[in-house]
Design a protein around this motif. Structure first.
Motif, PDB file in Angstrom:
ATOM      1  N   ALA A   1       0.838  -1.204   0.000  1.00 35.38           N
ATOM      2  CA  ALA A   1       0.000   0.000   0.000  1.00 35.38           C
ATOM      3  C   ALA A   1       0.871   1.252   0.000  1.00 35.38           C
ATOM      4  O   ALA A   1       0.593   2.224  -0.720  1.00 35.38           O
TER       5      ALA A   1
ATOM      6  N   ILE B   1       0.441   3.916  -3.212  1.00 36.13           N
ATOM      7  CA  ILE B   1      -0.250   5.204  -3.023  1.00 36.13           C
ATOM      8  C   ILE B   1       0.435   6.349  -3.773  1.00 36.13           C
ATOM      9  O   ILE B   1      -0.230   7.096  -4.499  1.00 36.13           O
TER      10      ILE B   1
ATOM     11  N   ALA C   1      -5.109  -3.767  -6.443  1.00 36.00           N
ATOM     12  CA  ALA C   1      -5.159  -2.467  -5.764  1.00 36.00           C
ATOM     13  C   ALA C   1      -4.272  -1.392  -6.367  1.00 36.00           C
ATOM     14  O   ALA C   1      -4.459  -0.211  -6.065  1.00 36.00           O
TER      15      ALA C   1
ATOM     16  N   LEU D   1      -5.377   2.500  -5.721  1.00 41.39           N
ATOM     17  CA  LEU D   1      -4.832   3.174  -4.547  1.00 41.39           C
ATOM     18  C   LEU D   1      -3.910   4.340  -4.880  1.00 41.39           C
ATOM     19  O   LEU D   1      -3.465   5.035  -3.968  1.00 41.39           O
TER      20      LEU D   1
ATOM     21  N   LEU E   1      -7.236   8.355  -6.233  1.00 39.28           N
ATOM     22  CA  LEU E   1      -8.004   8.573  -4.994  1.00 39.28           C
ATOM     23  C   LEU E   1      -8.503  10.006  -4.880  1.00 39.28           C
ATOM     24  O   LEU E   1      -9.592  10.251  -4.356  1.00 39.28           O
TER      25      LEU E   1
ATOM     26  N   LYS F   1     -14.702   6.084  -2.454  1.00 45.65           N
ATOM     27  CA  LYS F   1     -13.511   5.461  -1.869  1.00 45.65           C
ATOM     28  C   LYS F   1     -13.889   4.306  -0.959  1.00 45.65           C
ATOM     29  O   LYS F   1     -13.297   3.213  -1.022  1.00 45.65           O
TER      30      LYS F   1
ATOM     31  N   LEU G   1     -12.839   0.413  -1.492  1.00 44.73           N
ATOM     32  CA  LEU G   1     -11.967  -0.237  -0.507  1.00 44.73           C
ATOM     33  C   LEU G   1     -12.630  -1.450   0.125  1.00 44.73           C
ATOM     34  O   LEU G   1     -11.965  -2.451   0.420  1.00 44.73           O
TER      35      LEU G   1
END
Length: 514
Positions: free
Chosen positions: A380, A384, A416, A420, A425, A433, A437
């Motif tokens: 993650a 991001i 993802a 992500l 986002l 969101k 998720l």
């Protein structure tokens, strides 16, 4: 003594070549490409795995601190950005100076044991790009006098390392200085990536061919150095990493070529990014046919089915909620073959390279990331700030699987990465969101409790794999020549700002492309 003299001569060849290469803008861009790839590659492929072996994941954090710390400081303290860059440059130079002492010790080892002669030759060869890099980094900032001073110090410290022998080397061993070396390694990467004269006006497209040729020469030197690793334990570890990367490429190349061919085919049939239908936009971003094919070939039908169902559900829900997708649009009048193997290769190649290097680092046996949810959290943090290409994140999932990572982390990489990214986002409302998720959590939980086994479906055909690797290397090289190394890697920059309207702006201006 012959090795010592040869290493000093190799160091001095750098400034001589710089003076010749910098005489024209095109040659200067070639020099930039050579340094960018050879020095950056030495750090990523040669130094970082050794740092991880001795310092674990904490060493990686110090590397990131050295890499991103100066950039953060420059943003926070605009008035002192030049000072920050200079301090980082000094740290990088200090790191290279310390490294020269160990170079001297390595040559003593090579002189005492004939089996280590390749190690000495490797040290001598890598001194050429280091000397070139010192001149390239220092002369524009501090002038020739300081550049010569540093090179003289490097030769003196090499001599010290050569004369002092094992006693001094024990104090400067990797175990004793691993975190300092990790921070300095990050500083070197920062300086190489943000070198101002690497991005000057001479970076116009007419000089990118020179930069691309320089980078290919850098790749050639890097390959020779990797294949020449021999002798000590660290060199054996480097050879293991090199063999592992080659094995991965042999496994991945046929599947990647098939995926790019399928991308060209679906583009020819009318399934294109510029479609005005929101559902098709989302499905191309999340679950395009070539991505599912790649997952099927590299990880097997179970992972491909879970990925397809998850991304279809996420795409459908986000379409119902009228969520906008960040879509990269090719230039108008792009032909199907270009979409698959030119535009598509430009878009996916940097992410495939990054995924291989990333899996080689975070999948390293010395990095203790065995817990399912720790692995998911690490991914993650990777996804991001970045906007992974779908093929790149699938390659990352496959190489992490081959490194022994757990099923939830593999599903995280498969499902993802595109969702992500902060660029995506920022375009979603809170409700959008939360819905995405929640749907994303389902395959992770399924994988955690079921632990499905991955399967590699392609048959073992060494000649076919070697041919596919060769063809893929040619396509990557063409992309590198077309763009130059810095533009080639532009896609990898963190998308922390100024990207949220990319799709809309790109679509608005698409009609003006030629």
């Amino acid at each position: 003594m012959l090795y010592l003299v040869a290493s000093c001569i190799a160091l001095l060849l750098g400034p001589l070549c710089y003076r010749w290469l910098s005489s024209g803008s095109g040659l200067h861009k070639g020099l930039d490409g050579f340094i960018f790839v050879s020095l950056g590659g030495l750090v990523l492929v040669h130094i970082l795995p050794e740092l991880l072996e001795h310092g674990g994941i904490l060493a990686l954090l110090f590397v990131l601190l050295g890499l991103w710390g100066p950039s953060a400081s420059e943003r926070l303290f605009h008035r002192y950005s030049e000072l920050t860059h200079n301090v980082t440059l000094v740290l990088g130079i200090i790191g290279l100076l310390l490294h020269t002492i160990t170079d001297g010790g390595a040559m003593v080892l090579a002189q005492q044991h004939s089996d280590y002669s390749l190690l000495a030759l490797g040290v001598i060869l890598h001194r050429f790009p280091v000397g070139l890099a010192i001149w390239w980094l220092l002369k524009p900032h501090a002038g020739a006098r300081w550049a010569w001073t540093v090179l003289t110090l490097m030769m003196l410290l090499t001599t010290v390392g050569y004369m002092a022998g094992e006693q001094l080397l024990n104090h400067l061993s990797m175990d004793n200085t691993v975190y300092l070396q990790a921070f300095v390694t990050g500083s070197i990467l920062h300086v190489v990536l943000h070198q101002p004269h690497g991005n000057e006006a001479t970076g116009s497209s007419r000089y990118e061919l020179h930069a691309g040729l320089g980078s290919l020469l850098g790749l050639g030197l890097l390959t020779i150095l990797m294949l020449m690793d021999s002798g000590d334990h660290a060199a054996h570890a480097h050879r293991h990493d090199t063999v592992q990367l080659l094995d991965w490429l042999l496994m991945l190349a046929p599947a990647l070529l098939l995926a790019h061919a399928l991308a060209a085919g679906r583009y020819a049939l009318g399934l294109r990014p510029e479609t005005q239908r929101p559902l098709l936009q989302w499905l191309q971003r999340l679950a395009s046919p070539e991505v599912i094919l790649l997952t099927l070939l590299l990880l097997g039908p179970v992972y491909a089915l879970i990925q397809l169902c998850t991304l279809l559900c996420i795409g459908g829900v986000l379409t119902l909620l009228k969520a906008p997708a960040v879509v990269d649009l090719p230039p108008v009048q792009t032909r199907a073959l270009d979409f698959g193997f030119s535009y598509g290769m430009d878009r996916s190649a940097p992410w495939i390279v990054l995924s291989l290097l990333l899996a080689n680092l975070i999948g390293h046996p010395s990095v203790p990331l065995n817990n399912d949810w720790v692995q998911v959290a690490v991914l993650a943090l990777v996804f991001i700030p970045l906007q992974f290409s779908p093929l790149g994140s699938t390659v990352l999932a496959a190489t992490l699987a081959y490194s022994g990572w757990n099923p939830p982390a593999l599903m995280m990489a498969l499902c993802a990465a595109q969702l992500l990214s902060i660029a995506q986002l920022r375009r979603l409302s809170l409700l959008q969101k939360m819905a995405a998720l929640l749907l994303l959590a389902l395959p992770l939980l399924i994988a955690a409790y079921w632990h499905p086994q991955w399967q590699f479906l392609l048959p073992a055909m060494p000649r076919l794999s070697l041919g596919a690797v060769s063809l893929l290397a040619v396509l990557f090289a063409i992309s590198l020549l077309r763009q130059g190394p810095r533009r080639f890697l532009t896609a990898l920059k963190p998308q922390l700002a100024n990207h949220t309207h990319h799709a809309a702006e790109h679509h608005h201006h698409a009609g003006h492309h030629h």
